[in-house]
Design a protein around this motif. Structure first.
Motif, PDB file in Angstrom:
ATOM      1  N   PRO A 112       0.800  -1.236   0.000  1.00 36.09           N
ATOM      2  CA  PRO A 112       0.000   0.000   0.000  1.00 36.09           C
ATOM      3  C   PRO A 112       0.829   1.281   0.000  1.00 36.09           C
ATOM      4  O   PRO A 112       0.378   2.299  -0.521  1.00 36.09           O
ATOM      5  CB  PRO A 112      -0.809  -0.111   1.294  1.00 36.09           C
ATOM      6  N   ARG A 113       2.034   1.243   0.584  1.00 35.72           N
ATOM      7  CA  ARG A 113       2.785   2.496   0.716  1.00 35.72           C
ATOM      8  C   ARG A 113       4.012   2.564  -0.182  1.00 35.72           C
ATOM      9  O   ARG A 113       4.562   3.642  -0.408  1.00 35.72           O
ATOM     10  CB  ARG A 113       3.180   2.705   2.184  1.00 35.72           C
ATOM     11  N   GLN A 114       4.475   1.423  -0.657  1.00 35.54           N
ATOM     12  CA  GLN A 114       5.607   1.346  -1.578  1.00 35.54           C
ATOM     13  C   GLN A 114       6.787   2.159  -1.056  1.00 35.54           C
ATOM     14  O   GLN A 114       7.220   1.961   0.079  1.00 35.54           O
ATOM     15  CB  GLN A 114       5.141   1.754  -2.976  1.00 35.54           C
ATOM     16  N   VAL A 115       7.317   3.092  -1.823  1.00 34.62           N
ATOM     17  CA  VAL A 115       8.536   3.778  -1.387  1.00 34.62           C
ATOM     18  C   VAL A 115       8.334   4.571  -0.096  1.00 34.62           C
ATOM     19  O   VAL A 115       9.272   4.770   0.689  1.00 34.62           O
ATOM     20  CB  VAL A 115       9.066   4.697  -2.515  1.00 34.62           C
ATOM     21  N   GLN A 116       7.126   5.002   0.179  1.00 40.50           N
ATOM     22  CA  GLN A 116       6.872   5.773   1.396  1.00 40.50           C
ATOM     23  C   GLN A 116       7.018   4.931   2.665  1.00 40.50           C
ATOM     24  O   GLN A 116       7.174   5.473   3.762  1.00 40.50           O
ATOM     25  CB  GLN A 116       5.465   6.381   1.336  1.00 40.50           C
ATOM     26  N   ALA A 117       6.999   3.610   2.526  1.00 41.21           N
ATOM     27  CA  ALA A 117       7.138   2.743   3.694  1.00 41.21           C
ATOM     28  C   ALA A 117       8.506   2.901   4.357  1.00 41.21           C
ATOM     29  O   ALA A 117       8.650   2.650   5.553  1.00 41.21           O
ATOM     30  CB  ALA A 117       6.908   1.287   3.302  1.00 41.21           C
ATOM     31  N   TRP A 118       9.514   3.315   3.581  1.00 41.87           N
ATOM     32  CA  TRP A 118      10.832   3.560   4.192  1.00 41.87           C
ATOM     33  C   TRP A 118      10.715   4.579   5.322  1.00 41.87           C
ATOM     34  O   TRP A 118      11.413   4.476   6.338  1.00 41.87           O
ATOM     35  CB  TRP A 118      11.817   4.074   3.135  1.00 41.87           C
ATOM     36  N   PHE A 119       9.839   5.536   5.152  1.00 40.89           N
ATOM     37  CA  PHE A 119       9.726   6.619   6.126  1.00 40.89           C
ATOM     38  C   PHE A 119       8.560   6.413   7.092  1.00 40.89           C
ATOM     39  O   PHE A 119       8.648   6.759   8.270  1.00 40.89           O
ATOM     40  CB  PHE A 119       9.553   7.952   5.391  1.00 40.89           C
ATOM     41  N   LYS A 120       7.449   5.834   6.597  1.00 41.06           N
ATOM     42  CA  LYS A 120       6.251   5.723   7.429  1.00 41.06           C
ATOM     43  C   LYS A 120       6.219   4.468   8.296  1.00 41.06           C
ATOM     44  O   LYS A 120       5.494   4.425   9.288  1.00 41.06           O
ATOM     45  CB  LYS A 120       5.005   5.775   6.538  1.00 41.06           C
ATOM     46  N   ASP A 121       6.982   3.441   7.909  1.00 40.42           N
ATOM     47  CA  ASP A 121       6.931   2.171   8.637  1.00 40.42           C
ATOM     48  C   ASP A 121       8.250   1.829   9.335  1.00 40.42           C
ATOM     49  O   ASP A 121       8.455   0.690   9.760  1.00 40.42           O
ATOM     50  CB  ASP A 121       6.539   1.033   7.698  1.00 40.42           C
ATOM     51  N   GLY A 122       9.151   2.813   9.431  1.00 41.46           N
ATOM     52  CA  GLY A 122      10.387   2.590  10.177  1.00 41.46           C
ATOM     53  C   GLY A 122      11.431   1.764   9.472  1.00 41.46           C
ATOM     54  O   GLY A 122      12.383   1.285  10.098  1.00 41.46           O
ATOM     55  N   TRP A 123      11.270   1.574   8.159  1.00 43.37           N
ATOM     56  CA  TRP A 123      12.253   0.759   7.444  1.00 43.37           C
ATOM     57  C   TRP A 123      13.665   1.342   7.510  1.00 43.37           C
ATOM     58  O   TRP A 123      14.633   0.597   7.686  1.00 43.37           O
ATOM     59  CB  TRP A 123      11.839   0.625   5.979  1.00 43.37           C
ATOM     60  N   LEU A 124      13.786   2.639   7.376  1.00 43.76           N
ATOM     61  CA  LEU A 124      15.111   3.259   7.403  1.00 43.76           C
ATOM     62  C   LEU A 124      15.807   3.081   8.743  1.00 43.76           C
ATOM     63  O   LEU A 124      17.038   3.046   8.818  1.00 43.76           O
ATOM     64  CB  LEU A 124      15.012   4.749   7.071  1.00 43.76           C
ATOM     65  N   ASP A 125      15.027   2.968   9.801  1.00 43.92           N
ATOM     66  CA  ASP A 125      15.599   2.840  11.137  1.00 43.92           C
ATOM     67  C   ASP A 125      15.877   1.394  11.527  1.00 43.92           C
ATOM     68  O   ASP A 125      16.511   1.138  12.558  1.00 43.92           O
ATOM     69  CB  ASP A 125      14.641   3.436  12.184  1.00 43.92           C
ATOM     70  N   LEU A 126      15.422   0.443  10.703  1.00 48.41           N
ATOM     71  CA  LEU A 126      15.504  -0.955  11.099  1.00 48.41           C
ATOM     72  C   LEU A 126      16.934  -1.449  11.342  1.00 48.41           C
ATOM     73  O   LEU A 126      17.156  -2.249  12.267  1.00 48.41           O
ATOM     74  CB  LEU A 126      14.808  -1.830  10.057  1.00 48.41           C
ATOM     75  N   PRO A 127      17.931  -1.013  10.569  1.00 50.25           N
ATOM     76  CA  PRO A 127      19.301  -1.453  10.878  1.00 50.25           C
ATOM     77  C   PRO A 127      19.734  -1.115  12.305  1.00 50.25           C
ATOM     78  O   PRO A 127      20.434  -1.898  12.954  1.00 50.25           O
ATOM     79  CB  PRO A 127      20.148  -0.707   9.843  1.00 50.25           C
TER      80      PRO A 127
END
Length: 405
Positions: free
Chosen positions: A63-78
């Protein structure tokens, strides 16, 4: 499925399992009726992994595609996963990151950075008994930086540090011998490195998730480790890097990818490293692999490293107890220290035609791994191995050895 030949030991195994709280965790793993004692790279996944991956794919990615990096914490996962790992490693927040690289790449990054911290010293020191990848990477780093690679035996490693430490830029060691499981204590070796001004680098791949390593308390300089083996992060699970806060202002990693930049989305031409653990990051992290590793860590963190270690040691001791009862001759082939305090999470036997014994065990539903020329390793992962499985595995082992002789 193998069955134990000694009913007394099988009854004792079941009694111990009934009394052990961690036995409850076994049902949460998709073992498919197989006994997993393989210490090589991969154990069974937790049963809920497919649902967790589907939650991320269908609930976030779709549902969010590229926006999931920012809205679902993907960038912070490491860093999120890194901090969880820190609880198992004895490392405070902000000192461990799972950048998404392989163990080999992560070790190259850390070892090169260690040598750069001591640019005036000509020697890179490593144990001869190290995992082959460590030897290969150390040799490559030495060639790249025009350093002398010194390969010493286990005992010679400490002797060289004492006698020639002023020449050593970095010393690479592991707390667990990948073949025999023999431990090297982190604290005295790290203290010896510091006494001579060398940087200590530790490969924790065979220790993480099963052995307390207390990185902060032991004042370790740099460390790396894999996300599979005892962590159970899945095939090719990404590796992690540990950099203590005291070294983060000065460490200089050679792999300067954009995610390690102080302002990654500024897209500037000059690399300026982040001033925290993020500087150990490189490119875009493999999101689904991080999700799988994060999922695998949950019960490990919940149980805690000291209880995980106690359980693994208990299973290893029971293995030896069963072996002494079933085949004293095989027990005499033990290549690991007999003292549990001197072992990591696995032990090894010297068995002729070890590869054929491994195949026979696999046919019996017991997964182990052979190491040339004659070693068979048995790894005791604390959350999906039971005493009953250990008793059955020993019986299957004895029959397999008899069958190939």
């Amino acid at each position: 499925m193998p069955s134990a030949g000694n009913s007394r030991l099988l009854d004792e195994a079941r009694r111990r399992d009934d009394l052990a709280p961690l036995t409850e965790y076994v049902r949460a793993f998709a073992t498919d009726g197989v006994i997993h004692l393989n210490g090589n790279s991969l154990g069974p996944p937790r049963s809920g992994l497919a649902a967790e991956l589907d939650r991320v794919v269908t609930g976030q990615w779709a549902p969010r595609q590229v926006q999931a990096w920012f809205k679902d914490g993907w960038l912070d996962l490491p860093r999120t996963v890194g901090d969880k790992l820190g609880t198992l490693l004895g490392a405070g927040p902000g000192q461990v990151v799972v950048a998404g690289e392989t163990t080999s790449t992560t070790l190259f990054n850390a070892l090169t950075a260690a040598c750069r911290l001591r640019p005036d010293r000509p020697v890179l020191l490593i144990e001869a008994e190290s995992f082959p990848t460590d030897l290969y990477i150390a040799d490559s780093v030495a060639k790249l930086l025009d350093r002398e690679l010194v390969v010493e035996s286990r005992d010679g490693f400490d002797t060289y540090l004492r006698d020639n430490g002023s020449r050593v830029a970095a010393a690479l060691a592991a707390p667990v011998d990948f073949r025999t499981g023999e431990r090297r204590e982190i604290r005295p070796t790290t203290a010896l490195c510091h006494a001579v001004g060398a940087i200590s680098v530790w490969d924790l791949s065979h220790a993480t998730g099963v052995l307390p390593v207390d990185l902060d308390a032991n004042a370790v300089d740099l460390a790396v480790g894999c996300g599979y083996k005892y962590l159970g992060g899945g095939p090719g699970a990404p590796a992690f890097t540990y950099v203590p806060i005291r070294l983060q202002p000065t460490v200089d990693f050679p792999l300067s990818g954009w995610h390690g930049h102080a302002k990654p989305f500024a897209m500037v031409q000059t690399f300026i490293p982040a001033d925290d653990i993020d500087q150990a990051r490189t490119g875009t992290p493999p999101l689904l692999s991080l999700v799988a590793l994060n999922h695998a860590l949950a019960p490990l963190v919940e149980v805690g490293i000291h209880e995980l270690h106690r359980r693994s040691s208990e299973l290893g001791e029971f293995f030896l107890e069963c072996l002494a009862d079933r085949s004293p001759e095989l027990l005499g082939r033990l290549a690991s220290p007999l003292d549990a305090d001197r072992r990591g999470g696995h032990l090894a036997l010297r068995v002729p035609q070890a590869d054929k014994v491994e195949e026979a065990l696999a046919d019996s539903g017991v997964l182990v791994d052979a190491r040339p020329p004659d070693l068979i390793r048995f790894a005791f992962a604390p959350l999906y191995v039971t005493h009953e499985q250990v008793a059955n595995a020993v019986d299957a082992l004895c029959r397999a050895v008899e069958g190939v002789q």
